[in-house]
Design a protein around this motif. Structure first.
Motif, PDB file in Angstrom:
ATOM      1  N   ARG A 136       0.848  -1.196   0.000  1.00  0.00           N
ATOM      2  CA  ARG A 136       0.000   0.000   0.000  1.00  0.00           C
ATOM      3  C   ARG A 136       0.880   1.241   0.000  1.00  0.00           C
ATOM      4  N   VAL A 137       1.321   1.618  -1.201  1.00  0.00           N
ATOM      5  CA  VAL A 137       2.184   2.779  -1.374  1.00  0.00           C
ATOM      6  C   VAL A 137       1.335   3.987  -1.762  1.00  0.00           C
ATOM      7  N   PRO A 138       1.862   5.219  -1.596  1.00  0.00           N
ATOM      8  CA  PRO A 138       1.160   6.374  -2.158  1.00  0.00           C
ATOM      9  C   PRO A 138       1.052   6.228  -3.676  1.00  0.00           C
ATOM     10  N   ASN A 139       0.006   6.833  -4.248  1.00  0.00           N
ATOM     11  CA  ASN A 139      -0.311   6.574  -5.649  1.00  0.00           C
ATOM     12  C   ASN A 139       0.841   6.884  -6.610  1.00  0.00           C
ATOM     13  N   PRO A 170      -7.544 -13.977 -12.191  1.00  0.00           N
ATOM     14  CA  PRO A 170      -6.983 -13.480 -10.930  1.00  0.00           C
ATOM     15  C   PRO A 170      -7.096 -11.956 -10.871  1.00  0.00           C
ATOM     16  N   MET A 171      -8.069 -11.452 -10.149  1.00  0.00           N
ATOM     17  CA  MET A 171      -8.324 -10.010 -10.125  1.00  0.00           C
ATOM     18  C   MET A 171      -7.454  -9.326  -9.069  1.00  0.00           C
ATOM     19  N   HIS A 172      -6.742  -8.292  -9.515  1.00  0.00           N
ATOM     20  CA  HIS A 172      -5.773  -7.589  -8.663  1.00  0.00           C
ATOM     21  C   HIS A 172      -6.146  -6.119  -8.569  1.00  0.00           C
ATOM     22  N   LEU A 173      -6.410  -5.653  -7.349  1.00  0.00           N
ATOM     23  CA  LEU A 173      -6.706  -4.252  -7.073  1.00  0.00           C
ATOM     24  C   LEU A 173      -5.465  -3.593  -6.494  1.00  0.00           C
ATOM     25  N   HIS A 174      -4.991  -2.543  -7.158  1.00  0.00           N
ATOM     26  CA  HIS A 174      -3.805  -1.831  -6.687  1.00  0.00           C
ATOM     27  C   HIS A 174      -4.130  -0.953  -5.480  1.00  0.00           C
ATOM     28  N   GLY A 175      -3.145  -0.793  -4.593  1.00  0.00           N
ATOM     29  CA  GLY A 175      -3.210   0.214  -3.543  1.00  0.00           C
ATOM     30  C   GLY A 175      -4.110  -0.084  -2.369  1.00  0.00           C
ATOM     31  N   HIS A 176      -4.818  -1.211  -2.375  1.00  0.00           N
ATOM     32  CA  HIS A 176      -5.776  -1.539  -1.325  1.00  0.00           C
ATOM     33  C   HIS A 176      -5.727  -3.028  -1.031  1.00  0.00           C
ATOM     34  N   VAL A 177      -6.259  -3.409   0.108  1.00  0.00           N
ATOM     35  CA  VAL A 177      -6.426  -4.819   0.442  1.00  0.00           C
ATOM     36  C   VAL A 177      -7.900  -5.029   0.750  1.00  0.00           C
ATOM     37  N   ALA A 178      -8.466  -6.121   0.207  1.00  0.00           N
ATOM     38  CA  ALA A 178      -9.904  -6.359   0.330  1.00  0.00           C
ATOM     39  C   ALA A 178     -10.178  -7.554   1.225  1.00  0.00           C
ATOM     40  N   LEU A 179     -11.308  -7.510   1.894  1.00  0.00           N
ATOM     41  CA  LEU A 179     -11.772  -8.590   2.752  1.00  0.00           C
ATOM     42  C   LEU A 179     -12.822  -9.408   1.996  1.00  0.00           C
ATOM     43  N   VAL A 180     -12.611 -10.717   1.887  1.00  0.00           N
ATOM     44  CA  VAL A 180     -13.601 -11.580   1.247  1.00  0.00           C
ATOM     45  C   VAL A 180     -14.776 -11.791   2.206  1.00  0.00           C
ATOM     46  N   LEU A 181     -15.989 -11.496   1.733  1.00  0.00           N
ATOM     47  CA  LEU A 181     -17.196 -11.666   2.550  1.00  0.00           C
ATOM     48  C   LEU A 181     -17.927 -12.965   2.230  1.00  0.00           C
ATOM     49  N   ILE A 185      -5.594   7.228  -8.435  1.00  0.00           N
ATOM     50  CA  ILE A 185      -6.204   6.500  -9.543  1.00  0.00           C
ATOM     51  C   ILE A 185      -5.484   5.160  -9.631  1.00  0.00           C
ATOM     52  N   TRP A 186      -6.242   4.079  -9.463  1.00  0.00           N
ATOM     53  CA  TRP A 186      -5.643   2.767  -9.283  1.00  0.00           C
ATOM     54  C   TRP A 186      -6.176   1.768 -10.306  1.00  0.00           C
ATOM     55  N   LEU A 187      -5.322   0.887 -10.759  1.00  0.00           N
ATOM     56  CA  LEU A 187      -5.758  -0.189 -11.640  1.00  0.00           C
ATOM     57  C   LEU A 187      -6.508  -1.258 -10.863  1.00  0.00           C
ATOM     58  N   ASP A 188      -7.488  -1.844 -11.519  1.00  0.00           N
ATOM     59  CA  ASP A 188      -8.201  -3.022 -11.029  1.00  0.00           C
ATOM     60  C   ASP A 188      -8.304  -3.947 -12.239  1.00  0.00           C
ATOM     61  N   HIS A 189      -7.435  -4.953 -12.297  1.00  0.00           N
ATOM     62  CA  HIS A 189      -7.294  -5.693 -13.556  1.00  0.00           C
ATOM     63  C   HIS A 189      -7.000  -7.162 -13.313  1.00  0.00           C
ATOM     64  N   CYS A 190      -7.091  -7.927 -14.382  1.00  0.00           N
ATOM     65  CA  CYS A 190      -6.754  -9.344 -14.335  1.00  0.00           C
ATOM     66  C   CYS A 190      -5.239  -9.489 -14.365  1.00  0.00           C
ATOM     67  N   HIS A 191      -4.695 -10.325 -13.431  1.00  0.00           N
ATOM     68  CA  HIS A 191      -3.241 -10.497 -13.398  1.00  0.00           C
ATOM     69  C   HIS A 191      -2.766 -11.688 -14.219  1.00  0.00           C
ATOM     70  N   ASN A 192      -3.653 -12.260 -15.027  1.00  0.00           N
ATOM     71  CA  ASN A 192      -3.190 -13.018 -16.175  1.00  0.00           C
ATOM     72  C   ASN A 192      -2.896 -11.938 -17.211  1.00  0.00           C
ATOM     73  N   LEU A 193      -1.641 -11.532 -17.307  1.00  0.00           N
ATOM     74  CA  LEU A 193      -1.300 -10.275 -17.985  1.00  0.00           C
ATOM     75  C   LEU A 193      -1.690 -10.247 -19.456  1.00  0.00           C
ATOM     76  N   PRO A 194      -1.639 -11.360 -20.199  1.00  0.00           N
ATOM     77  CA  PRO A 194      -2.196 -11.307 -21.554  1.00  0.00           C
ATOM     78  C   PRO A 194      -3.690 -10.985 -21.569  1.00  0.00           C
ATOM     79  N   HIS A 195      -4.435 -11.406 -20.549  1.00  0.00           N
ATOM     80  CA  HIS A 195      -5.847 -11.031 -20.461  1.00  0.00           C
ATOM     81  C   HIS A 195      -5.986  -9.521 -20.300  1.00  0.00           C
ATOM     82  N   ALA A 196      -5.119  -8.941 -19.472  1.00  0.00           N
ATOM     83  CA  ALA A 196      -5.155  -7.485 -19.293  1.00  0.00           C
ATOM     84  C   ALA A 196      -4.846  -6.785 -20.608  1.00  0.00           C
ATOM     85  N   THR A 197      -3.888  -7.324 -21.355  1.00  0.00           N
ATOM     86  CA  THR A 197      -3.559  -6.753 -22.657  1.00  0.00           C
ATOM     87  C   THR A 197      -4.765  -6.783 -23.587  1.00  0.00           C
ATOM     88  N   ASP A 198      -5.606  -7.797 -23.429  1.00  0.00           N
ATOM     89  CA  ASP A 198      -6.799  -7.933 -24.265  1.00  0.00           C
ATOM     90  C   ASP A 198      -8.013  -7.227 -23.678  1.00  0.00           C
TER      91      ASP A 198
END
Length: 524
Positions: free
Chosen positions: A178-181, A438-449, A485-498
């Motif tokens: 969790r770094v500054p943006n 594999p969904m990756h949210l930058h800058g934050h940590v999420a709690l699974v409910l 402003i943070w990315l929320d993307h798939c960390h199968n990186l070719p998927h992100a490219t697509d």
């Protein structure tokens, strides 16, 4: 000889019959034939022009879709997609960021002596794996994985990134930290890619103990795969073992070595293994020779972990898991199998480990461990977002294909999740695309409910890299406490490219950086 016996008369008679067939003498018969012929001609013309019209409509539609799908060579992420306020208040200015706070100002401490320093020089070059095989790719300080960075909670870390010879430029993202943006290292969003001969300095304080990693976020689907990554661990004991799993040119490695890697460890004493999945797909892990425990996921300790003997653990792409393994007191070693012929053998020098056994059953983090209080009020939510992952035929940047969708939209018409500082956010992620993401949210940590409507009943499960399998629906929650402003993307990186890229944006914040541009920024 009769007239019919005369050959000349026969010819005349035949010709007359032929003429009569072509030009009937009956006016009614002649008129009906002409009308029928006219109708047939009209149908043929109508069919022909109808086909031409439909073809023009189809070509025009395809042409419009092709034209509409084109992505500009230079654009701001704030101009893409549509604003989703998750049921929260919409500002009077709407989806506006002009005149807001620049993410370039959201830096780490500009003063103070760093407790941890490192200079990382990126190169495109051929290099040797720890096991001797040659690879053409990318290195940091002439090696891949790059140097391991260790720090303690509260340390100021300073890393100087130098690009010696990576032609597309380079940037470093601190995955899970969790770094500054401004320190997030995403080319085109939080900085410009560092060109050949350039330098960029990252400064940030680490607030959370745990296992993390860093990797390129410029042309990341090529540069990470090629070797631009390394580990960052916080509050690790000297005896802890960092094990980065990565596949180079089809060779599965642990810490850059193929095959079996021995880990010296005394019998009867627990060893902490910090596993990092740097590949694009799920990593199955099995342990034979002794029970094991899952101590932490994505840098966050689990509460009340128990022994596991007959289940394998699956680590999401980009995810991390800390395991505790104890070599048997009576002798022998423990095998930690990481697939594709790669494994760790933990135990006294020379001790042998049993062959790998890969059970079908999987550790379910929804129920593993025991409940504990959390520092997040989930009794109400200021924002309630939905992220539905699918797949659809269409055009992406002018290319026809079967593409990933987010909420039914193709990139770049994807959601911009809008929040305000202090919001408690709920997000429902569903997947109906046919593949795991594999969904990756930058800058934050999420709690699974919950998953598929079933609430968590084990340890609190905090994550930043969450595998959402086909047919699954997860509900997660987090606090919007890190502006930018943070990315929320798939960390199968070719998927992100697509096109599997969305953003989490705080109202009132803007970025001076653009995708493309003079720096040729291309984060994925």
């Amino acid at each position: 000889m009769t007239a019919l016996d005369d050959p000349a008369e026969q010819a005349t008679s035949s010709a007359g019959a032929h003429d009569h067939a072509l030009f009937p003498s009956d006016p009614a018969q002649s008129s009906g034939g002409a009308e029928a012929a006219g109708r047939r001609s009209w149908v043929r013309h109508l069919t022909r022009w109808g086909a031409i019209g439909l073809s023009l409509i189809l070509v025009g539609t395809l042409g419009y879709l092709w034209f509409d799908s084109r992505v500009p060579s230079t654009y701001s992420v704030l101009e893409m997609g549509y604003a989703d306020y998750g049921g929260g208040a919409v500002p009077l200015a709407g989806h506006q960021h002009a005149g807001g706070v620049s993410v370039a100002t959201l830096t780490g401490p500009s003063s103070g002596t760093p407790a941890v320093t490192a200079t990382l020089t990126a190169r495109e070059e051929s290099f040797s794996l720890a096991s001797g095989e040659r690879v053409d790719g990318f290195t940091l300080n002439h090696a891949s994985p790059g140097p391991e960075i260790r720090a303690k909670v509260g340390d100021l870390v300073q890393v100087d990134l130098v690009n010696e010879s990576v032609p597309d430029g380079v940037a470093l993202h601190w995955h899970g930290v969790r770094v500054p943006n401004a320190e997030d290292g995403v080319a085109g969003v939080t900085q410009d890619a560092v060109p050949v001969g350039g330098r960029h300095t990252y400064r940030f304080v680490v607030h959370d103990a745990g296992t993390y990693w860093y990797h390129s976020h410029q042309v990341s689907h090529e540069q990470v795969k090629g070797g631009l990554f390394g580990a960052l661990v916080v509050d690790a004991a000297p005896s802890d073992v960092v094990a980065q799993v990565h596949t180079y040119d089809g060779r599965r490695t642990v810490q850059g070595a193929t095959g079996e890697r021995p880990i010296p460890a005394p019998a009867g004493v627990p060893t902490r293994l910090r596993l990092i999945n740097t590949d694009n797909g799920p990593l199955p892990v099995s342990v034979t020779g002794a029970p094991y425990r899952v101590l932490a996921v994505d840098g966050h300790d689990l509460h009340g972990p128990t022994d596991i003997t007959d289940r394998r653990l699956v680590i999401a792409a980009g995810g991390r898991a800390d395991l505790s393994v104890t070599p048997p007191a009576g002798g022998g070693a423990v095998r930690v199998d990481l697939g594709a012929g790669s494994s760790l053998v933990v135990g006294p020098a020379g001790a042998s480990a049993p062959a790998a056994v890969n059970p079908e059953a999987v550790v379910d983090l929804l129920t593993y461990g025991t409940p504990a209080p959390v520092d997040l009020d989930t009794s109400h939510f200021d924002r309630d977002f939905a992220l539905s992952i699918g797949r659809s035929p269409g055009f992406l940047d002018g290319r026809p294909g079967l593409w990933w969708t987010m909420n039914g939209h193709l990139y770049p018409d994807v959601p911009m999740f809008m929040v305000r500082t202090g919001d408690i956010v709920k997000m429902t992620i569903s997947n109906d695309s046919g593949e795991v993401h594999p969904m990756h949210l930058h800058g934050h940590v999420a709690l699974v409910l919950s998953r598929n409507g079933v609430a968590t009943s084990g340890s609190p499960w905090w994550t930043d890299s969450l595998d959402v399998d086909d047919g699954e629906t997860y509900v997660i929650a987090f606090k919007a406490d890190n502006p930018g402003i943070w990315l929320d993307h798939c960390h199968n990186l070719p998927h992100a490219t697509d096109g599997m890229i969305a953003h989490l944006a705080y109202e009132g914040y803007t970025t001076p950086y653009v995708i493309g541009g003079k720096a040729d920024n291309a984060p994925e």
